[in-house]
Design a protein around this motif. Structure first.
Motif, short mmCIF file in Angstrom:
data_model
loop_
_atom_site.label_atom_id
_atom_site.label_comp_id
_atom_site.label_asym_id
_atom_site.label_seq_id
_atom_site.Cartn_x
_atom_site.Cartn_y
_atom_site.Cartn_z
N LEU A 20 0.83 -1.20 0.00
CA LEU A 20 0.00 0.00 0.00
C LEU A 20 0.87 1.25 0.00
O LEU A 20 0.55 2.25 -0.68
N SER A 21 1.97 1.21 0.75
CA SER A 21 2.87 2.36 0.80
C SER A 21 3.46 2.66 -0.57
O SER A 21 3.58 3.82 -0.97
N TRP A 22 3.84 1.61 -1.35
CA TRP A 22 4.36 1.83 -2.69
C TRP A 22 3.32 2.52 -3.57
O TRP A 22 3.64 3.49 -4.28
N ILE A 23 2.10 2.02 -3.51
CA ILE A 23 1.05 2.58 -4.38
C ILE A 23 0.73 4.01 -3.96
O ILE A 23 0.51 4.90 -4.81
N GLN A 24 0.70 4.27 -2.65
CA GLN A 24 0.45 5.64 -2.19
C GLN A 24 1.57 6.58 -2.62
O GLN A 24 1.32 7.72 -3.01
N LYS A 25 2.84 6.08 -2.54
CA LYS A 25 3.97 6.91 -2.98
C LYS A 25 3.88 7.17 -4.47
O LYS A 25 4.14 8.29 -4.96
N LEU A 26 3.49 6.13 -5.22
CA LEU A 26 3.35 6.28 -6.66
C LEU A 26 2.28 7.31 -7.00
O LEU A 26 2.46 8.17 -7.88
N CYS A 27 1.18 7.25 -6.28
CA CYS A 27 0.09 8.22 -6.53
C CYS A 27 0.52 9.64 -6.15
O CYS A 27 0.14 10.62 -6.80
N SER A 28 1.31 9.78 -5.09
CA SER A 28 1.78 11.11 -4.71
C SER A 28 2.72 11.70 -5.77
O SER A 28 2.74 12.92 -5.98
N LEU A 29 3.48 10.84 -6.46
CA LEU A 29 4.34 11.32 -7.55
C LEU A 29 3.52 11.69 -8.78
O LEU A 29 3.89 12.59 -9.54
N LEU A 30 2.40 10.98 -8.98
CA LEU A 30 1.54 11.30 -10.13
C LEU A 30 0.90 12.68 -10.00
O LEU A 30 0.44 13.24 -11.00
N VAL A 31 0.86 13.20 -8.77
CA VAL A 31 0.36 14.58 -8.60
C VAL A 31 1.30 15.56 -9.29
O VAL A 31 0.86 16.58 -9.85
N ILE A 32 2.61 15.25 -9.29
CA ILE A 32 3.60 16.16 -9.87
C ILE A 32 3.76 15.94 -11.36
O ILE A 32 3.88 16.90 -12.14
N ILE A 33 3.75 14.67 -11.78
CA ILE A 33 4.05 14.34 -13.18
C ILE A 33 2.92 14.84 -14.09
O ILE A 33 1.75 14.52 -13.85
N PRO A 34 3.27 15.60 -15.12
CA PRO A 34 2.21 16.07 -16.04
C PRO A 34 1.55 14.91 -16.75
O PRO A 34 2.19 13.93 -17.12
N GLY A 35 0.21 15.02 -16.93
CA GLY A 35 -0.51 13.97 -17.62
C GLY A 35 -0.15 13.90 -19.09
O GLY A 35 0.18 14.92 -19.71
N ASN A 36 -0.23 12.73 -19.64
CA ASN A 36 0.09 12.52 -21.05
C ASN A 36 -1.15 12.85 -21.89
O ASN A 36 -2.18 12.18 -21.76
N PRO A 37 -1.06 13.87 -22.76
CA PRO A 37 -2.26 14.24 -23.55
C PRO A 37 -2.74 13.12 -24.44
O PRO A 37 -3.94 13.02 -24.72
N GLU A 38 -1.83 12.26 -24.90
CA GLU A 38 -2.24 11.19 -25.81
C GLU A 38 -2.94 10.06 -25.07
O GLU A 38 -3.97 9.55 -25.51
N GLN A 39 -2.41 9.67 -23.91
CA GLN A 39 -3.00 8.55 -23.17
C GLN A 39 -4.06 9.01 -22.19
O GLN A 39 -4.88 8.20 -21.74
N GLY A 40 -4.07 10.28 -21.86
CA GLY A 40 -5.05 10.78 -20.92
C GLY A 40 -4.49 10.84 -19.50
O GLY A 40 -3.63 10.02 -19.13
N VAL A 41 -4.99 11.75 -18.72
CA VAL A 41 -4.47 11.96 -17.37
C VAL A 41 -4.83 10.79 -16.45
O VAL A 41 -4.18 10.56 -15.43
N ALA A 42 -5.85 10.05 -16.79
CA ALA A 42 -6.31 8.95 -15.94
C ALA A 42 -5.71 7.61 -16.32
O ALA A 42 -6.10 6.58 -15.78
N TYR A 43 -4.73 7.64 -17.24
CA TYR A 43 -4.18 6.37 -17.71
C TYR A 43 -3.46 5.62 -16.59
O TYR A 43 -3.73 4.44 -16.35
N CYS A 44 -2.53 6.30 -15.90
CA CYS A 44 -1.77 5.64 -14.83
C CYS A 44 -2.66 5.21 -13.67
O CYS A 44 -2.57 4.06 -13.20
N PRO A 45 -3.55 6.09 -13.17
CA PRO A 45 -4.46 5.62 -12.11
C PRO A 45 -5.32 4.44 -12.54
O PRO A 45 -5.56 3.51 -11.76
N GLY A 46 -5.78 4.47 -13.80
CA GLY A 46 -6.58 3.36 -14.30
C GLY A 46 -5.78 2.07 -14.37
O GLY A 46 -6.30 0.97 -14.12
N THR A 47 -4.51 2.19 -14.74
CA THR A 47 -3.64 1.00 -14.81
C THR A 47 -3.46 0.40 -13.42
O THR A 47 -3.48 -0.82 -13.24
N ILE A 48 -3.26 1.27 -12.43
CA ILE A 48 -3.12 0.79 -11.05
C ILE A 48 -4.40 0.11 -10.60
O ILE A 48 -4.38 -0.94 -9.93
#
Length: 920
Positions: A740-768
């Motif tokens: 859970l800590s890894w996933i929470q850390k990953l999500c906290s980094l996704l706040v900083i990383i700009p979303g990919n216009p081609e794949q959509g901003v929800a691509y990484c959260p959806g993959t998780i």
């Protein structure tokens, strides 16, 4: 459903702690004088039951010197020591599997299974009897059968005794004692001595118990008295004395001398029933043993006498001195005329002396124990004619090497230090075939090294010793002696002797294969040098040091290399390029050793840890590109060390951060560091380590503004979790908080990383989201908490101003990149709606009622923090609260607080007219 609008700066100001105020006063554990109003003096309270572990108990430390012997310590060698001595004796002189027997051993001949072999098939050295070797046939018996026959004798003696047949017991004991007359197979004699004396001890105990019972009870069992431990003859009745005297008369009538002595020794302590001073009998026994002509038989007979005499608690050491004197005379006769003896006879005498050594060792140990108890070392040296004594050491007599050796072994170290010159004179005067003289020089060095106090005439002693050992041509003798004296050389900083030692080793190791014993001594010398110097560079700079290391091999070389690595990594960062290269070569030698990482797990783990620590401490300063090259070399050189790969990645990240802070370094170097990590991390087998390193490297990438690298690393981290198989997943279940800590850390980094216009901003959260739904090893509890984490991420990304941004200003956050874009918010809302549905289903999947209730409360709090209060949200929260209410007690504190928060939140948002969602 709409996400709740949040002002993170205002929330931080509201919920931050008040300004902190430093405490006034001393630390409560600091010792200080208490005020007069509190009269508590623990130290002087007169109670000894209080112990303060933080207070140095100097006031109660008693100065017990090494010379003080505790009053309750047994001044004699214990039965446990005797048992240990017998075991070592049988192990050292196990002999051959077949034992040659003569007509003397008639009892064994009659009852044991005997074989005949030709004399040509029997080694003359084993027979140790020229006459026997000339016979047509030799009778032998296996050791096992010999021992079995003696066990039969032992059982016969016990059974006869229980049947009140004392005569048969005595006769059988005489037969056993007669076996010690046979010294034809000398290598078996020590074992035979142990086996026979065990039988003698049994007879002695039975006789003692019988006489003692007669002294305490009459025939009908009526108790007369109870004899104390220190009873006298006046306490013994006449009947018991008569029985005791009768036993000595029976034994005295035995015709052969050696069996008669052994039988009397077996019941020697019974003289306590007849004499007030039974130890005076010992002088007669000493005289009797002089009648034994065979050196081997007489030596071991004296050994048994000294063992039995301890039970008399003799205050007189005269019998011990007489024993040593007689044994010395025999030794002188054996080693005399050495120059005129043939080589074969010299070898025979050396072999015989090795058999005579154990009795000599035990008796010298006994006499030194007495001398230590009475502080009579001076007297012992004079009586044994070992010079004129410790107080007047101006002259010495010629001594025997092996006797000096065992006396020196037993003398206290402080005594040896204070009389080193005198003892050195004794060693110099003793040079014969009984013991190689270098062993005495080595023992002297070990004794002197035991004491950290000043050694008497240390420079003079070392000068004399080194004059002798420089004449040694054999490396083994040389290194063993210098190893013993090296501690003194280092203690007194005698650099001239250290130079002599290293020069001598260098000369004797040239063009020569080093043996195992020599390697052991060289290892000890190098380890002592490494322990003495503060810096590994100082040791490496010594003359011939590297040369000596290169001639070593095998496990000793590995041990030395490990000590060098350990020394090199004890004093912080390693900056000298020469030292770095030296330690790198040593590490590579350890890593490439065939035995490394194969058999000894603990040893190999230590090696891996030392190599990893070395790599971690290397620092090339401003030459960061050279440092990265070094890391690449380490990855290729130490591929079998899993622990090192983690160190390499962390070192690379540290280099990247150092380069980021240094404005003179281009971004290309940081890219090289991250590329190094991207290649290295996948080779790490442990999922937990890979995940931690991926997330750490993502942070470094974002810190340097490398968004593309950060994107790739995030996908690699998700793939890392995606590739977890069922067996590894079951192990990760035990660390669900870590996952859970890894996933929470990953999500906290996704706040900083700009979303990919081609794949959509929800691509990484959806993959998780898809990841946690597809793996069966993920528990319902973990799955629900991941859903809640994704809800929090989506709610955060929906804000017009994010709570934090990347350190590099060039990394544009989603709040600026998608500002005012309706499709961006629509994508977030669509995914959040799907997750919200899964939250309720996830709660219901938990089988445990209590956990299910707490999960419902946890989910409710997440939903309230993420969304505006609407009727739809109110319905969802109501369902969650109903689940909690059905699973938990109505007085559960967590549930009651959640209800209050829910009612307050809904009332403030929907208006006062709204009824409470849930009532308790």
């Amino acid at each position: 459903m709409e996400f709740r609008v949040r002002d993170y700066e205002e929330e931080e100001a509201i919920y931050s702690l008040w300004p902190r105020i430093s405490t006034i006063g001393d630390h409560p554990l600091i010792t200080r004088n208490l005020s007069s109003s509190i009269k508590v003096d623990v130290a002087d309270s007169g109670k000894n039951d209080f112990y303060d572990p933080l207070r140095m108990p100097t006031a109660h430390i008693q100065d017990n010197t090494a010379d003080d012997l505790p009053c309750d310590e047994d001044p004699y060698l214990s039965a446990k020591e005797w048992a240990s001595f017998k075991r070592s004796l049988m192990q050292k002189f196990s002999g051959s599997k077949l034992v040659t027997i003569s007509s003397i051993s008639d009892a064994i001949l009659r009852r044991g299974k005997v074989y005949e072999i030709s004399s040509a098939a029997t080694h003359a050295e084993e027979l140790d009897n020229p006459r026997k070797a000339s016979e047509d046939g030799v009778k032998v018996i296996t050791c096992q059968e010999y021992v079995s026959r003696l066990r039969e004798f032992q059982d016969e003696i016990k059974h006869a005794w229980k049947a009140d047949d004392r005569v048969t017991s005595l006769k059988s004991s005489i037969k056993v004692a007669r076996l010690l007359l046979d010294t034809s197979v000398s290598e078996f004699y020590p074992t035979l001595f142990i086996l026979v004396t065990d039988v003698m001890d049994i007879l002695g105990d039975m006789v003692w118990d019988r006489i003692k019972r007669k002294a305490e009870y009459v025939d009908d069992g009526t108790l007369i008295c109870s004899l104390q431990e220190n009873f006298g003859t006046s306490d013994v009745c006449s009947d018991a004395k008569e029985t005791c005297y009768n036993w000595f008369c029976k034994i005295g009538s035995i015709r052969e001398l050696l069996p008669r002595i052994y039988l009397e020794l077996s019941i020697l302590r019974c003289w306590r029933f007849l004499h007030e001073h039974p130890w005076k009998i010992l002088h007669r026994v000493v005289m009797m043993i002089r009648g034994l002509a065979d050196p081997l038989a007489s030596y071991y007979c004296r050994l048994y006498m000294v063992y039995c005499a301890q039970k008399l608690l003799s205050p007189d050491t005269g019998y011990l001195v007489a024993c040593i004197t007689d044994m010395t005379i025999i030794l002188r006769r054996i080693i005399s005329e050495e120059e005129t003896m043939s080589k074969r006879l010299v070898e025979h005498n050396v072999s015989l002396i090795s058999l005579l050594e154990p009795p000599l060792e035990w008796i010298i140990k006994s006499i030194c124990m007495e001398a230590y108890k009475k502080r009579q070392y001076e007297d012992i040296f004079v009586k044994l004619q070992l010079g004129r004594g410790l107080s007047n050491s101006s002259g010495t007599s010629e001594c025997i090497s092996i006797i000096i050796h065992h006396f020196l072994k037993e003398l206290p170290a402080e005594l040896v230090c204070s009389h080193a010159s005198f003892i050195l004179q004794l060693i110099e005067s003793a040079n014969d075939i009984s013991l190689n003289q270098y062993l005495n020089y080595r023992l002297l060095g070990l004794k002197l090294s035991e004491q950290k106090s000043r050694v008497d005439n240390v420079d003079s002693v070392l000068g004399t010793v080194f004059q002798v050992i420089t004449q040694y041509s054999r490396l083994d003798e040389y290194v063993k002696v210098v190893d013993a004296f090296l501690d003194i050389v280092l203690q007194y900083n005698m650099d001239n002797y250290l130079t002599i030692i290293l020069d001598g080793i260098s000369i004797r190791t040239r063009s020569k294969e080093i043996t195992g014993n020599e390697l052991s001594s060289l290892q000890s010398i190098i380890v002592k040098l490494l322990a003495h110097f503060n810096l590994v560079e100082d040791v490496l700079a010594l003359n011939h040091f590297l040369e000596i290391i290169h001639v070593m091999h095998g496990s000793s070389r590995d041990v030395v290399n490990m000590h060098i690595l350990d020394k090199g990594t004890r004093n912080g960062y390693i900056c000298d390029p020469t030292t770095v290269q030296m330690l790198f070569d040593i590490s590579q030698t350890l890593h490439d050793c065939p035995d490394t990482f194969s058999v000894k797990a603990d040893h190999n783990e230590q090696q891996a840890h030392l190599i990893s620590r070395f790599v971690q401490l290397v620092d090339y300063g401003a030459a960061m590109e050279r440092h990265l090259t070094f890391l690449v070399e380490c990855r290729g050189a130490f591929g079998r060390i899993s622990e090192l790969k983690e160190v390499l990645v962390r070192s690379s990240n540290k280099l990247a951060m150092k380069a980021i802070k240094d404005a003179n370094n281009p971004v290309d170097f940081v890219k090289s560091c991250i590329a190094f990590n991207e290649v290295t991390i996948p080779s790490i087998s442990a999922t937990a380590k890979r995940m931690n390193l991926y997330l750490e490297t993502v942070e470094v990438s974002l810190f340097s503004g490398l968004v593309c690298h950060a994107d790739g690393l995030v996908y690699s981290a998700i793939d890392c979790l995606q590739s977890v198989d069922q067996s590894e997943g079951l192990l990760l279940q035990n660390d669900s908080n870590g996952v859970l800590s890894w996933i929470q850390k990953l999500c906290s980094l996704l706040v900083i990383i700009p979303g990919n216009p081609e794949q959509g901003v929800a691509y990484c959260p959806g993959t998780i989201l898809a990841l946690v739904e597809s793996h069966s090893w993920i528990t319902p509890q973990l799955r629900l908490r991941v859903f809640c984490t994704i809800l929090s991420l989506l709610a955060t990304l929906s804000q017009n101003k994010l709570p934090y941004h990347a350190y590099d200003a060039e990394v544009v956050g989603n709040d600026r990149l998608f500002y005012g874009d309706p499709s961006y918010h629509q994508e977030l809302a669509s995914l959040s709606s799907s997750v919200l549905t899964k939250v309720i289903d996830g709660v219901l999947q938990e089988p445990n009622r209590v956990i299910r209730g707490n999960l419902a409360l946890e989910a409710c709090n997440y939903v309230l923090s993420a969304y505006k209060a609407t009727s739809e949200i109110s319905t969802i929260c109501s369902k969650l609260m109903e689940i909690a209410k059905s699973c938990l007690n109505a007085n559960d504190k967590y549930m009651r607080n959640t209800v209050k928060y829910l009612d307050k939140h809904m009332s403030n948002t929907l208006g006062d007219a709204t009824k409470p969602v849930v009532s308790t």
